[in-house]
Design an enzyme around this catalytic site. Structure first.
Site, PDB file in Angstrom:
ATOM      1  N   HIS A 124      -3.825  13.492 -12.299  1.00 25.06           N
ATOM      2  CA  HIS A 124      -3.583  12.300 -11.452  1.00 25.06           C
ATOM      3  C   HIS A 124      -2.476  11.426 -12.058  1.00 25.06           C
ATOM      4  CE1 HIS A 124      -3.969   8.834  -8.756  1.00 25.06           C
ATOM      5  NE2 HIS A 124      -4.461   9.655  -7.851  1.00 25.06           N
ATOM      6  N   ASP A 201     -11.051  11.778 -17.321  1.00 21.98           N
ATOM      7  CA  ASP A 201     -11.064  11.020 -16.244  1.00 21.98           C
ATOM      8  C   ASP A 201     -12.056  11.774 -15.099  1.00 21.98           C
ATOM      9  OD1 ASP A 201     -10.386  10.608 -13.446  1.00 21.98           O
ATOM     10  OD2 ASP A 201      -8.113  10.865 -13.787  1.00 21.98           O
ATOM     11  N   GLN A 204     -13.015  12.509 -10.026  1.00 20.86           N
ATOM     12  CA  GLN A 204     -13.171  13.768  -8.980  1.00 20.86           C
ATOM     13  C   GLN A 204     -14.492  14.463  -9.452  1.00 20.86           C
ATOM     14  OE1 GLN A 204     -12.000  14.092  -5.960  1.00 20.86           O
ATOM     15  NE2 GLN A 204     -10.242  12.615  -6.278  1.00 20.86           N
ATOM     16  N   LYS A 227     -15.407   6.687  -5.002  1.00 23.41           N
ATOM     17  CA  LYS A 227     -15.371   8.118  -4.924  1.00 23.41           C
ATOM     18  C   LYS A 227     -16.761   8.532  -5.043  1.00 23.41           C
ATOM     19  CE  LYS A 227     -10.564   8.427  -6.075  1.00 23.41           C
ATOM     20  NZ  LYS A 227      -9.446   9.055  -5.518  1.00 23.41           N
TER      21      LYS A 227
HETATM   22  N1  PMP Z   1      -7.683  10.392 -11.145  1.00 20.15           N
HETATM   23  C1  PMP Z   1      -8.107  11.283 -10.010  1.00 20.15           C
HETATM   24  C2  PMP Z   1      -8.467  12.707 -10.669  1.00 20.15           C
HETATM   25  C3  PMP Z   1      -8.045  10.820  -8.794  1.00 20.15           C
HETATM   26  O1  PMP Z   1      -8.434  11.744  -7.854  1.00 20.15           O
HETATM   27  C4  PMP Z   1      -7.921   9.436  -8.532  1.00 20.15           C
HETATM   28  C5  PMP Z   1      -7.758   8.907  -7.107  1.00 20.15           C
HETATM   29  N2  PMP Z   1      -7.444   9.890  -6.312  1.00 20.15           N
HETATM   30  C6  PMP Z   1      -7.408   8.606  -9.710  1.00 20.15           C
HETATM   31  C7  PMP Z   1      -7.291   9.124 -10.780  1.00 20.15           C
HETATM   32  C8  PMP Z   1      -7.124   7.113  -9.232  1.00 20.15           C
HETATM   33  O2  PMP Z   1      -8.400   6.505  -8.826  1.00 20.15           O
HETATM   34  P1  PMP Z   1      -8.130   5.142  -8.149  1.00 20.15           P
HETATM   35  O3  PMP Z   1      -7.176   5.199  -7.257  1.00 20.15           O
HETATM   36  O4  PMP Z   1      -9.548   4.804  -7.515  1.00 20.15           O
HETATM   37  O5  PMP Z   1      -7.986   4.135  -9.401  1.00 20.15           O
END
Ligand code: PMP
Length: 405
Positions: A124, A201, A204, A227
């Site tokens: 991400h 991370d 997910q 999440k």
């Molecule tokens: N890493 C991953 C794999 C994600 O899916 C996400 C959210 N889509 C994030 C980081 C970022 O999370 P947040 O927007 O809650 O800070």
């Protein structure tokens, strides 16, 4: 699976019971954010109705209650991810803030010119940009682990990228664009041969597969409350105690200090050292309630149910003419990214919304992983344990209908 009754579970989620454009809502945007069970909504409401205070335990009764609630949630998080101590659990706003915290504290202190940071192509943007920023500042370099055509990490390539210059490895446990579950336990072991530190991370993964940070031997593990059925505005950085001790604080202010003089400030011990200012107390309480809820259902049950649902969804989708599924890893969470041969993603998203089906379209903040497959964006239904086969049938019917027009 036995002991898993999705009809009963759905009753816990008020938001699911509404019509959108006259059709029952199908929430297939779980990778973006999850819905909240009543127990979480009530825990937050109850906190504000009876216990609201800033967290300065000694001052008065509500302060003591708020502090206990806030620290009680920290203990629930510790148990949930299998950390050794609550001093290793730092509250942040979410995964993004958590990764920035680690990059700006550990990274700034320990990265040297010529050092290498290893990321996967599946990351991400939140696990790319913070590392680019600190790499630029410190003269370090970023190396990228590739994937095969199914979207799985090519382990030989990963092994080749590691070496004496590898200082840090930062990997997602599950890809938000393709759904791939990475073999992070094995990847961490390989990185340790070079004494590299590893961040996982978990944005997910935590809501979909059992996680134990000590079993993984992760140095850092980061996730977002929203999440995993908790409110927005709260997230977690787990860090090994000995690393947190060595890291400088990030933001300065109240709570993170032991003693302040203009000549010199003495910082607090972790985790307070990394929690400057008034935190999201009510949201932390909500996160504690969410973890209680997930624990009651059981992540093994959740993982098994979602795996079946993902297999079913994959079968239904690949049968549709002109549909290309992107991300077909053996081991994946319920992310079913696809494109249609003759329609822009955004248009498909709108047509699905007309039928009450909520999916995300676009690049999902993971452009490099999608470009690997020659696309700039996808249509992305993503599943949680309150989704059903019937909902997948509806999705498949609507897409079939769109394709036939
Ligand atoms: N890493 C991953 C794999 C994600 O899916 C996400 C959210 N889509 C994030 C980081 C970022 O999370 P947040 O927007 O809650 O800070």
């Amino acid at each position: 699976p036995e002991g898993f009754d999705v009809a009963t579970i759905r009753k816990d989620f008020p938001v699911l019971h509404q019509n959108i454009h006259g059709k029952p809502l199908v929430w297939f945007d779980n990778a973006a954010t999850t819905q909240k069970p009543l127990s979480v909504i009530n825990a937050v409401a109850q906190f504000y109705a009876t216990d609201n205070s800033n967290i300065h335990r000694g001052a008065h009764t509500l302060a003591a209650r708020a502090t206990d609630a806030y620290e009680g949630a920290r203990e629930k998080i510790r148990q949930f991810i299998g950390a050794a101590s609550t001093s290793e659990i730092i509250y942040v706003r979410g995964t993004t803030e958590g990764i920035n915290l680690v990059a700006q504290t550990w990274g700034r202190k320990f990265l040297q010119p010529g050092d290498e940071i290893v990321l996967s192509i599946l990351e991400h943007h939140a696990n790319i940009v913070p590392w680019q920023m600190v790499a630029h500042e410190r003269g370090a370099r970023i190396k990228v682990v590739p994937v095969n055509d199914r979207g799985e990490i090519i382990m030989e390539e990963y092994t080749k990228l590691l070496g004496p210059r590898t200082k840090f490895v930062s990997l997602t446990q599950a890809s938000n664009g393709l759904g791939t579950i990475l073999p992070v336990r094995e990847m961490i072991q390989l990185a340790k041969r070079f004494d590299a530190k590893v961040l996982i991370d978990g944005a997910q993964s935590v809501a979909h597969i059992p996680v134990n940070v000590q079993d993984l031997d992760a140095d850092f593990f980061v996730f977002s409350g929203h999440k995993i059925f908790a409110p927005t505005g709260i997230g977690v950085v787990y860090g090994k105690r000995e690393l947190l001790e060595l890291m400088p604080p990030w933001q300065g202010g109240g709570n993170m200090i032991q003693d302040v003089r203009f000549e010199e400030t003495v910082y607090n011990e972790p985790p307070a050292k990394f929690e400057a200012g008034t935190p999201s107390i009510g949201d932390a309480v909500g996160l504690g309630a969410a973890l209680d809820y997930v624990r009651k259902i059981g992540l093994d049950n959740i993982a098994r149910y979602e795996h079946e649902l993902t297999e079913y969804g994959t079968e239904r989708l690949i049968g549709i003419p002109g549909l290309r599924l992107i991300g077909t890893a053996q081991n994946k969470v319920g992310v079913l990214s696809f494109v249609l041969n003759n329609l822009p993603n955004e248009e498909v998203g709108k047509l699905l919304d007309q039928e009450g089906i909520a999916v995300r379209t676009g690049h999902h903040c993971t452009q490099p992983s999608l470009r690997r497959f020659g696309v700039e964006g996808t249509i992305r239904p993503s599943l949680a344990f309150y989704n059903t086969r019937e909902e997948i049938d509806r999705l498949a019917e609507v897409i079939n209908h769109i394709q036939r027009r």
